[in-house]
Write a protein that holds these residues in place. Structure first.
Motif, PDB file in Angstrom:
ATOM      1  N   ALA A   1      43.962  37.346  33.421  1.00 57.58           N
ATOM      2  CA  ALA A   1      44.210  37.214  34.856  1.00 57.58           C
ATOM      3  C   ALA A   1      42.983  36.605  35.533  1.00 57.58           C
ATOM      4  O   ALA A   1      41.863  36.791  35.077  1.00 57.58           O
ATOM      5  N   THR A   2      43.225  35.887  36.629  1.00 57.25           N
ATOM      6  CA  THR A   2      42.133  35.362  37.443  1.00 57.25           C
ATOM      7  C   THR A   2      42.306  35.836  38.885  1.00 57.25           C
ATOM      8  O   THR A   2      43.426  36.091  39.326  1.00 57.25           O
ATOM      9  N   ASN A   3      41.207  35.928  39.568  1.00 58.05           N
ATOM     10  CA  ASN A   3      41.205  36.369  40.961  1.00 58.05           C
ATOM     11  C   ASN A   3      41.115  35.133  41.861  1.00 58.05           C
ATOM     12  O   ASN A   3      40.037  34.719  42.258  1.00 58.05           O
ATOM     13  N   LYS A   4      42.271  34.528  42.156  1.00 60.65           N
ATOM     14  CA  LYS A   4      42.296  33.301  42.947  1.00 60.65           C
ATOM     15  C   LYS A   4      41.813  33.536  44.374  1.00 60.65           C
ATOM     16  O   LYS A   4      41.223  32.652  44.990  1.00 60.65           O
ATOM     17  N   LYS A   5      42.049  34.720  44.891  1.00 59.26           N
ATOM     18  CA  LYS A   5      41.634  35.029  46.253  1.00 59.26           C
ATOM     19  C   LYS A   5      40.113  35.014  46.385  1.00 59.26           C
ATOM     20  O   LYS A   5      39.568  34.632  47.415  1.00 59.26           O
ATOM     21  N   ALA A   6      39.414  35.397  45.312  1.00 62.84           N
ATOM     22  CA  ALA A   6      37.945  35.399  45.346  1.00 62.84           C
ATOM     23  C   ALA A   6      37.410  33.982  45.504  1.00 62.84           C
ATOM     24  O   ALA A   6      36.444  33.759  46.230  1.00 62.84           O
ATOM     25  N   TYR A   7      38.045  33.013  44.841  1.00 67.48           N
ATOM     26  CA  TYR A   7      37.597  31.630  44.953  1.00 67.48           C
ATOM     27  C   TYR A   7      37.876  31.077  46.353  1.00 67.48           C
ATOM     28  O   TYR A   7      37.198  30.169  46.810  1.00 67.48           O
ATOM     29  N   HIS A   8      38.871  31.630  47.034  1.00 68.23           N
ATOM     30  CA  HIS A   8      39.199  31.196  48.388  1.00 68.23           C
ATOM     31  C   HIS A   8      38.283  31.849  49.423  1.00 68.23           C
ATOM     32  O   HIS A   8      37.877  31.211  50.391  1.00 68.23           O
ATOM     33  N   ASP A   9      37.935  33.110  49.212  1.00 69.55           N
ATOM     34  CA  ASP A   9      37.196  33.872  50.213  1.00 69.55           C
ATOM     35  C   ASP A   9      35.681  33.868  50.039  1.00 69.55           C
ATOM     36  O   ASP A   9      34.959  34.295  50.935  1.00 69.55           O
ATOM     37  N   TYR A  10      35.180  33.440  48.874  1.00 76.23           N
ATOM     38  CA  TYR A  10      33.752  33.552  48.592  1.00 76.23           C
ATOM     39  C   TYR A  10      33.184  32.276  47.988  1.00 76.23           C
ATOM     40  O   TYR A  10      33.879  31.526  47.311  1.00 76.23           O
ATOM     41  N   PHE A  11      31.879  32.061  48.222  1.00 81.88           N
ATOM     42  CA  PHE A  11      31.102  31.076  47.468  1.00 81.88           C
ATOM     43  C   PHE A  11      30.563  31.827  46.260  1.00 81.88           C
ATOM     44  O   PHE A  11      29.923  32.870  46.418  1.00 81.88           O
TER      45      PHE A  11
ATOM     46  N   ALA B   1      49.983  42.844  32.634  1.00 79.36           N
ATOM     47  CA  ALA B   1      50.289  43.681  33.791  1.00 79.36           C
ATOM     48  C   ALA B   1      49.010  44.124  34.495  1.00 79.36           C
ATOM     49  O   ALA B   1      48.638  45.293  34.470  1.00 79.36           O
ATOM     50  N   VAL B   2      48.313  43.177  35.122  1.00 82.69           N
ATOM     51  CA  VAL B   2      47.062  43.482  35.810  1.00 82.69           C
ATOM     52  C   VAL B   2      46.975  42.657  37.096  1.00 82.69           C
ATOM     53  O   VAL B   2      47.521  41.563  37.177  1.00 82.69           O
ATOM     54  N   ASN B   3      46.292  43.219  38.094  1.00 78.23           N
ATOM     55  CA  ASN B   3      46.105  42.536  39.368  1.00 78.23           C
ATOM     56  C   ASN B   3      44.646  42.706  39.792  1.00 78.23           C
ATOM     57  O   ASN B   3      44.161  43.820  39.947  1.00 78.23           O
ATOM     58  N   LEU B   4      43.955  41.586  39.980  1.00 71.49           N
ATOM     59  CA  LEU B   4      42.543  41.611  40.388  1.00 71.49           C
ATOM     60  C   LEU B   4      42.352  41.421  41.887  1.00 71.49           C
ATOM     61  O   LEU B   4      41.225  41.470  42.377  1.00 71.49           O
ATOM     62  N   LYS B   5      43.425  41.195  42.607  1.00 74.81           N
ATOM     63  CA  LYS B   5      43.340  40.930  44.039  1.00 74.81           C
ATOM     64  C   LYS B   5      42.729  42.150  44.751  1.00 74.81           C
ATOM     65  O   LYS B   5      43.047  43.284  44.440  1.00 74.81           O
ATOM     66  N   ASP B   6      41.842  41.895  45.701  1.00 76.03           N
ATOM     67  CA  ASP B   6      41.172  42.933  46.497  1.00 76.03           C
ATOM     68  C   ASP B   6      40.285  43.854  45.661  1.00 76.03           C
ATOM     69  O   ASP B   6      40.032  44.989  46.051  1.00 76.03           O
ATOM     70  N   SER B   7      39.806  43.405  44.517  1.00 70.83           N
ATOM     71  CA  SER B   7      38.913  44.230  43.713  1.00 70.83           C
ATOM     72  C   SER B   7      37.467  43.807  43.960  1.00 70.83           C
ATOM     73  O   SER B   7      37.192  42.676  44.358  1.00 70.83           O
ATOM     74  N   TYR B   8      36.550  44.722  43.748  1.00 66.90           N
ATOM     75  CA  TYR B   8      35.132  44.476  43.919  1.00 66.90           C
ATOM     76  C   TYR B   8      34.366  45.410  42.985  1.00 66.90           C
ATOM     77  O   TYR B   8      34.955  46.280  42.346  1.00 66.90           O
ATOM     78  N   CYS B   9      33.053  45.229  42.896  1.00 67.58           N
ATOM     79  CA  CYS B   9      32.230  46.058  42.025  1.00 67.58           C
ATOM     80  C   CYS B   9      31.187  46.806  42.840  1.00 67.58           C
ATOM     81  O   CYS B   9      30.685  46.295  43.835  1.00 67.58           O
TER      82      CYS B   9
ATOM     83  N   PRO C   1      34.958  40.800  40.627  1.00 70.55           N
ATOM     84  CA  PRO C   1      35.537  40.413  39.336  1.00 70.55           C
ATOM     85  C   PRO C   1      36.350  39.122  39.507  1.00 70.55           C
ATOM     86  O   PRO C   1      37.251  39.052  40.333  1.00 70.55           O
ATOM     87  N   LEU C   2      36.007  38.087  38.742  1.00 71.05           N
ATOM     88  CA  LEU C   2      36.673  36.793  38.872  1.00 71.05           C
ATOM     89  C   LEU C   2      37.811  36.625  37.882  1.00 71.05           C
ATOM     90  O   LEU C   2      38.835  36.037  38.220  1.00 71.05           O
TER      91      LEU C   2
END
Length: 156
Positions: free
Chosen positions: A11-21, A44-52, A108-109
């Motif tokens: 899985a990739t976190n597409k939202k992270a590439y949109h919201d962050y440099f 069956a995984v979702n990385l959207k809205d995740s952070y560390c 997480p990207l």
């Protein structure tokens, strides 16, 4: 800065590439249980809205949703539990310094398999403003238009 090896991307976190440099990327292992790995193999995984976060010198991923394995019964874990990321102590301290000093976040990207192990690509990221998002969207659209125009030119 570590580049992702040629593993199967889960899985990739597409939202992270949109919201962050993305300033830097790192590779980290992730502590999972058997049914979670089986669920990852099904995608069956979702990385959207995740952070560390860093707590007591350890790196944790918050908000990664791994759906329960269908045939896992009592061995299934809670889908949104905090997952421990495995990195060297020096790397974690470097991330902690950058987050505290420069106001960056750790996101997480992507999740991918490296052999039989699951790895997480985490990025040291800086938030985009609204005008930055518009600017990157305009650049992306301009590139698409140029590609479309050159493709039509060569097909005629």
């Amino acid at each position: 800065m570590v580049k992702k090896t040629d593993g199967k991307t889960i899985a990739t976190n597409k939202k992270a590439y949109h919201d962050y440099f993305i300033e830097e990327t790192y590779e980290a292992g992730i502590e999972l249980f058997g049914t979670e790995v089986k669920s990852l193999r099904n995608g069956a995984v979702n990385l959207k809205d995740s952070y560390c976060t860093i707590e007591k010198g350890e790196l944790y991923a918050v908000g990664i949703h791994i759906s329960p394995y269908e045939k896992g019964n009592v061995f299934n874990r809670e889908p949104l539990r905090d997952k421990k990321l495995l990195m060297h102590k020096k790397e974690i301290l470097k991330l902690l310094g950058a987050v505290g000093r420069e106001g960056l976040t750790i996101i997480p990207l992507s999740l991918y398999f490296s052999g039989s192990r699951v790895k997480v690509q985490v990025g040291l990221c800086k938030g985009k403003k609204l005008y930055d998002k518009r600017e990157t969207d305009a650049k992306r659209q301009a590139i698409r238009d140029i590609e479309r125009a050159t493709k039509e030119k060569y097909t005629l």
